[in-house]
Design a protein around this motif. Sequence first.
Motif, short mmCIF file in Angstrom:
data_model
loop_
_atom_site.label_atom_id
_atom_site.label_comp_id
_atom_site.label_asym_id
_atom_site.label_seq_id
_atom_site.Cartn_x
_atom_site.Cartn_y
_atom_site.Cartn_z
N LEU A 37 0.85 -1.17 0.00
CA LEU A 37 0.00 0.00 0.00
C LEU A 37 0.89 1.24 0.00
O LEU A 37 1.74 1.40 0.88
N VAL A 38 0.72 2.10 -1.00
CA VAL A 38 1.49 3.34 -1.10
C VAL A 38 0.55 4.50 -0.85
O VAL A 38 -0.29 4.83 -1.71
N THR A 39 0.64 5.11 0.33
CA THR A 39 -0.17 6.31 0.59
C THR A 39 0.50 7.49 -0.10
O THR A 39 1.73 7.54 -0.22
N GLY A 40 -0.30 8.44 -0.55
CA GLY A 40 0.28 9.55 -1.31
C GLY A 40 0.82 9.10 -2.65
O GLY A 40 1.77 9.69 -3.18
N SER A 41 0.18 8.09 -3.24
CA SER A 41 0.71 7.45 -4.46
C SER A 41 0.67 8.34 -5.68
O SER A 41 1.39 8.08 -6.66
N ALA A 42 -0.14 9.40 -5.67
CA ALA A 42 -0.21 10.30 -6.82
C ALA A 42 0.69 11.51 -6.66
O ALA A 42 0.76 12.36 -7.54
N GLY A 43 1.39 11.59 -5.55
CA GLY A 43 2.22 12.75 -5.26
C GLY A 43 3.57 12.68 -5.94
O GLY A 43 3.90 11.73 -6.66
N PHE A 44 4.36 13.69 -5.68
CA PHE A 44 5.68 13.83 -6.29
C PHE A 44 6.54 12.58 -6.06
O PHE A 44 6.95 11.90 -6.99
N ILE A 45 6.79 12.25 -4.80
CA ILE A 45 7.64 11.10 -4.50
C ILE A 45 6.85 9.80 -4.63
O ILE A 45 7.34 8.81 -5.18
N GLY A 46 5.62 9.80 -4.15
CA GLY A 46 4.83 8.57 -4.18
C GLY A 46 4.66 8.00 -5.56
O GLY A 46 4.70 6.77 -5.76
N SER A 47 4.47 8.85 -6.57
CA SER A 47 4.29 8.34 -7.92
C SER A 47 5.55 7.65 -8.43
O SER A 47 5.48 6.66 -9.17
#
Length: 329
Positions: free
Chosen positions: A4-14
């Motif tokens: 599970l990747v929280t913040g998956s659409a963000g700068f680092i998360g993506s």
Amino acid sequence: MRVLVTGSAGFIGSHVVEALTERGHQPVAFDVRTDPAADVRDATAVGRALAGVDAVCHQAAKVGLGTVFADAPDYVSHNDLGTAVLLAEMARAGVRHLVLAGSMVVYGEGRYTCAAHGAVRPGPRAVADLAAGRFEPRCPACGGGLEPGLVGEDAPADPRNVYASTKLAQEHLAAAWARSTGGGAVSLRYHNVYGPRMPRDTPYAGVASFFRSSLARGEAPRVFEDGCQRRDFVHVRDVAAANVAALEACSAGGTLTAYNTGSGEPRTVGELARALAAAHGGPQPVVTGEYRLGDVRHITADSARLIAELGWRPRVGFEAGMREFATEA
């Protein structure tokens, strides 16, 4: 591994999602920007997302120094309440592996040495000194000059602003979760991350983004203080690779381990501005002498522990990374 990747659409998360996929793992995206129901503070939504998950990579956070202290409740809500809800649901679901997006801001000022008194920790810089252009910290024992060095993970925490305080609280929560559940937690203390998809034109973005936005408008980057403040600028793809290495190595054990995550190439903010201006072909930076009270003077990473224990190495050099970043569409 299903992660599970929280913040998956963000700068680092993506970038973490891409790196996990390239390594053959199965990332599970969780980001309020792509799904309004995917709020890490919502226990029901988090519980559903954890079904069948082996590990969590927690990137969701409100970032940046902030603009006024009135931002404090929002930072605490997103960063600390959100982390507490996530950890409580992980405990309930039996998920025992966590990699946390930590930050070098937990240290406050970096490592300093006084010729007379050895390693010292200067206090916050005084407004009167900053206003007078006296930007360098002084030895708290003798008032003499200090030599900045690389900060290690064993340095005492000394957060100097609201954001830093919330990042340290995240680590404390994760450590308490690990002790309570027997899980394993890793905090990657990111230094100044830059690269493709970095947010633009927002007061919460990093200094590299501010400079690039100025250049895109045809304006000279405005460099605070005298431009000699030292940082470690690390490329986002290297940070994503560090997350994958930590996830693959993470084991249960009831502890949290922190790792500095930097390039190992200390640079000044002035060097950053000049490199971006040269790569972009824009106007040369202007050194303003302005300051922000919550900023520290020098903070650069000793990432030897991450390299030695997890086999990770930064791959993107400063010059190549700046050329790519400056010309990103």
